[in-house]
Design a protein around this motif. Structure first.
Motif, PDB file in Angstrom:
ATOM      1  N   TRP A  48       0.856  -1.424   0.062  1.00  0.00           N
ATOM      2  CA  TRP A  48      -0.080  -0.058  -0.022  1.00  0.00           C
ATOM      3  C   TRP A  48       0.857   1.400  -0.048  1.00  0.00           C
ATOM      4  CZ3 TRP A  48      -5.603  -0.052   2.327  1.00  0.00           C
ATOM      5  CH2 TRP A  48      -6.290   1.048   1.900  1.00  0.00           C
ATOM      6  N   PRO A  49       1.442   1.599  -1.102  1.00  0.00           N
ATOM      7  CA  PRO A  49       2.161   2.969  -1.368  1.00  0.00           C
ATOM      8  C   PRO A  49       1.008   4.060  -1.466  1.00  0.00           C
ATOM      9  CG  PRO A  49       2.190   1.757  -3.448  1.00  0.00           C
ATOM     10  CD  PRO A  49       1.506   0.689  -2.174  1.00  0.00           C
ATOM     11  N   SER A  50       1.684   5.212  -1.829  1.00  0.00           N
ATOM     12  CA  SER A  50       0.813   6.402  -1.955  1.00  0.00           C
ATOM     13  C   SER A  50       0.037   6.364  -3.265  1.00  0.00           C
ATOM     14  CB  SER A  50       1.702   7.532  -1.930  1.00  0.00           C
ATOM     15  OG  SER A  50       2.443   7.777  -3.103  1.00  0.00           O
ATOM     16  N   PHE A  51       0.228   5.946  -4.178  1.00  0.00           N
ATOM     17  CA  PHE A  51      -0.383   6.022  -5.306  1.00  0.00           C
ATOM     18  C   PHE A  51      -0.507   7.449  -6.015  1.00  0.00           C
ATOM     19  CE2 PHE A  51      -1.816   1.760  -3.850  1.00  0.00           C
ATOM     20  CZ  PHE A  51      -1.937   1.103  -4.969  1.00  0.00           C
ATOM     21  N   ALA A  52       0.621   8.150  -5.593  1.00  0.00           N
ATOM     22  CA  ALA A  52       0.484   9.757  -5.889  1.00  0.00           C
ATOM     23  C   ALA A  52       0.106  10.115  -7.374  1.00  0.00           C
ATOM     24  CB  ALA A  52       1.636  10.422  -5.444  1.00  0.00           C
ATOM     25  N   PRO A  53       0.509   9.460  -8.137  1.00  0.00           N
ATOM     26  CA  PRO A  53       0.360   9.737  -9.702  1.00  0.00           C
ATOM     27  C   PRO A  53      -0.949   9.396 -10.229  1.00  0.00           C
ATOM     28  CG  PRO A  53       2.686   8.869  -9.445  1.00  0.00           C
ATOM     29  CD  PRO A  53       1.885   8.107  -8.124  1.00  0.00           C
ATOM     30  N   CYS A  54      -1.506   8.450  -9.609  1.00  0.00           N
ATOM     31  CA  CYS A  54      -2.831   7.870 -10.121  1.00  0.00           C
ATOM     32  C   CYS A  54      -3.791   7.686  -9.043  1.00  0.00           C
ATOM     33  CB  CYS A  54      -2.561   6.418 -10.760  1.00  0.00           C
ATOM     34  SG  CYS A  54      -1.328   5.309  -9.669  1.00  0.00           S
ATOM     35  N   ARG A  55      -3.894   8.579  -8.024  1.00  0.00           N
ATOM     36  CA  ARG A  55      -4.630   8.301  -6.972  1.00  0.00           C
ATOM     37  C   ARG A  55      -6.090   8.378  -7.217  1.00  0.00           C
ATOM     38  NH1 ARG A  55      -3.563  13.351  -4.290  1.00  0.00           N
ATOM     39  NH2 ARG A  55      -1.662  12.289  -3.828  1.00  0.00           N
ATOM     40  N   GLU A  56      -6.639   9.276  -8.049  1.00  0.00           N
ATOM     41  CA  GLU A  56      -8.026   9.316  -8.425  1.00  0.00           C
ATOM     42  C   GLU A  56      -8.351   8.006  -9.007  1.00  0.00           C
ATOM     43  OE1 GLU A  56     -10.078  11.671  -7.178  1.00  0.00           O
ATOM     44  OE2 GLU A  56      -8.686  12.903  -6.450  1.00  0.00           O
ATOM     45  N   GLU A  57      -7.768   7.499  -9.837  1.00  0.00           N
ATOM     46  CA  GLU A  57      -8.087   6.221 -10.584  1.00  0.00           C
ATOM     47  C   GLU A  57      -8.009   5.099  -9.579  1.00  0.00           C
ATOM     48  OE1 GLU A  57      -6.851   3.593 -14.515  1.00  0.00           O
ATOM     49  OE2 GLU A  57      -5.828   5.558 -14.046  1.00  0.00           O
ATOM     50  N   ALA A  58      -7.039   4.979  -8.915  1.00  0.00           N
ATOM     51  CA  ALA A  58      -6.611   4.010  -7.903  1.00  0.00           C
ATOM     52  C   ALA A  58      -7.624   3.728  -6.902  1.00  0.00           C
ATOM     53  CB  ALA A  58      -5.316   3.922  -7.402  1.00  0.00           C
ATOM     54  N   ALA A  59      -7.717   4.770  -6.080  1.00  0.00           N
ATOM     55  CA  ALA A  59      -8.982   4.869  -4.923  1.00  0.00           C
ATOM     56  C   ALA A  59     -10.107   3.949  -5.002  1.00  0.00           C
ATOM     57  CB  ALA A  59      -9.110   6.060  -4.480  1.00  0.00           C
ATOM     58  N   PRO A  60     -10.959   4.140  -6.103  1.00  0.00           N
ATOM     59  CA  PRO A  60     -12.277   3.198  -6.192  1.00  0.00           C
ATOM     60  C   PRO A  60     -11.712   1.634  -6.447  1.00  0.00           C
ATOM     61  CG  PRO A  60     -11.922   4.623  -8.332  1.00  0.00           C
ATOM     62  CD  PRO A  60     -10.861   5.119  -7.391  1.00  0.00           C
ATOM     63  N   ASN A  61     -10.673   1.283  -7.180  1.00  0.00           N
ATOM     64  CA  ASN A  61     -10.104   0.127  -7.406  1.00  0.00           C
ATOM     65  C   ASN A  61      -9.666  -0.453  -6.139  1.00  0.00           C
ATOM     66  OD1 ASN A  61     -10.277  -0.792 -10.337  1.00  0.00           O
ATOM     67  ND2 ASN A  61      -9.644   1.384 -10.245  1.00  0.00           N
ATOM     68  N   ILE A  62      -9.147   0.119  -5.056  1.00  0.00           N
ATOM     69  CA  ILE A  62      -8.779  -0.268  -3.813  1.00  0.00           C
ATOM     70  C   ILE A  62      -9.886  -0.561  -3.054  1.00  0.00           C
ATOM     71  CG2 ILE A  62      -7.466   0.309  -1.745  1.00  0.00           C
ATOM     72  CD1 ILE A  62      -5.671   2.171  -3.615  1.00  0.00           C
ATOM     73  N   ALA A  63     -10.989   0.489  -2.947  1.00  0.00           N
ATOM     74  CA  ALA A  63     -12.112   0.350  -2.194  1.00  0.00           C
ATOM     75  C   ALA A  63     -12.953  -1.130  -2.902  1.00  0.00           C
ATOM     76  CB  ALA A  63     -13.132   1.583  -2.453  1.00  0.00           C
ATOM     77  N   ARG A  64     -12.993  -1.216  -4.175  1.00  0.00           N
ATOM     78  CA  ARG A  64     -13.840  -2.353  -4.684  1.00  0.00           C
ATOM     79  C   ARG A  64     -13.093  -3.401  -4.272  1.00  0.00           C
ATOM     80  NH1 ARG A  64     -18.465  -3.905  -5.773  1.00  0.00           N
ATOM     81  NH2 ARG A  64     -19.100  -2.040  -6.704  1.00  0.00           N
ATOM     82  N   ARG A  65     -11.829  -3.668  -4.148  1.00  0.00           N
ATOM     83  CA  ARG A  65     -11.064  -4.950  -3.790  1.00  0.00           C
ATOM     84  C   ARG A  65     -11.276  -5.107  -2.254  1.00  0.00           C
ATOM     85  NH1 ARG A  65      -9.876  -9.949  -5.215  1.00  0.00           N
ATOM     86  NH2 ARG A  65      -7.917 -10.739  -4.543  1.00  0.00           N
ATOM     87  N   ILE A  66     -11.119  -3.983  -1.639  1.00  0.00           N
ATOM     88  CA  ILE A  66     -11.585  -4.280   0.025  1.00  0.00           C
ATOM     89  C   ILE A  66     -12.921  -4.849   0.071  1.00  0.00           C
ATOM     90  CG2 ILE A  66     -11.646  -3.028   2.070  1.00  0.00           C
ATOM     91  CD1 ILE A  66      -9.320  -1.126   0.996  1.00  0.00           C
TER      92      ILE A  66
END
Length: 286
Positions: A260-278
């Motif tokens: 779980w790094p910061s995903f800084a360059p792609c945060r907006e795209e990554a967050a919904p995918n992280i949430a969906r996986r959780i």
């Protein structure tokens, strides 16, 4: 089915070197998207883990050893945790190196040495001249935790410094020539993002300059994605990031892998995918 209530544990600021804001942002966005999916999310800091949470599902960005061991204890009590405390420990340098090499994940040739020993003979036998020395017991917190050296004398000096700091072991990686590629992924989803940090001036400690500006060496992106997902499986983590070197012949070798790094360059795209996986994992397990 009753409403899903999760505990979210934020990362302590001391474990976000030069990325406190970025780590806080990806955590907050993930919690926001989990709420959109219908979860109740109760947010905590690492010190709150001294007590057993009332929520049976936990997502977290912890890094303190006490927190990691507490997560492992909770998992043994049938809490479900993403990323697993065992997976977080697997991403500490020595364990990560042993697991990746023993599972034939493409990785630089490496030595694991005690910091109280002279590395000269081992380096000469391995043919390591330019190499990287990395603390073996934990993630990189300080700039000196990952150091590029050009000869055994410099290596000896760094190991002595680690020993003085109480670091018992070091991983020494051969230096690989090629393009440095940084990647982020979420296992079990289609999300995968990579970029050249030299082109985006993205850096935690400034060490990317050693490999210089990326040349754009061609490589198989699908193979990189497969390699990273396999590494995540071996290390037992779902939300990950890291670095690899692409050599002139297109061969890719993972040089770092993080939970779980910061995903800084792609945060907006990554967050919904992280949430969906959780969300998917929690609904399956609790």
């Amino acid at each position: 089915m009753s409403k899903l209530t999760l505990a979210g544990i934020r990362r302590g600021n001391q474990f976000s070197p030069n990325h406190i804001g970025n780590d806080a942002a990806i955590f907050a966005l993930t919690a926001q998207h989990l709420r959109k999916l219908g979860c109740d999310v109760n947010e905590y800091i690492e010190s709150d883990l001294l007590q057993d949470p009332k929520e049976k599902g936990i997502f977290n960005m912890v890094r303190d050893w006490k927190s990691i061991h507490k997560l492992q204890e909770l998992e043994d009590k049938n809490y479900f945790v993403v990323n697993s405390g065992y997976g977080i420990e697997n991403c500490t340098r020595e364990k990560m190196t042993r697991l990746l090499l023993s599972n034939h994940i493409s990785h630089p040739a490496s030595l694991i040495l005690r910091t109280d020993e002279d590395p000269t003979e081992a380096l000469e036998k391995a043919g390591f001249f330019n190499c990287w020395i990395k603390r073996g017991d934990f993630h990189a917190i300080h700039r000196e935790d990952v150091t590029y050296v050009r000869n055994p004398e410099e290596a000896r000096s760094i190991l002595k410094e680690y020993a003085i700091r109480g670091i018992p072991s070091a991983v020494i990686n051969e230096h690989l020539v090629g393009d440095l590629v940084k990647f982020y992924g979420v296992a079990g989803t289609d999300f995968f993002y990579w970029f050249y940090p030299s082109n985006m001036h993205h850096s935690k400690f400034g060490l990317e300059v050693i490999n210089g500006t990326a040349k754009g060496i061609p490589f198989d992106e699908a193979q990189l994605r497969l390699l990273c997902h396999k590494a995540a499986e071996v290390l037992n983590i779902h939300i990950y990031g890291g670095d690899c070197i692409v050599s002139e012949d297109g061969v890719m070798r993972i040089i770092d892998f993080n939970d779980w790094p910061s995903f800084a360059p792609c945060r907006e795209e990554a967050a919904p995918n992280i949430a969906r996986r959780i969300w998917d994992l929690m609904r399956e397990h609790i």
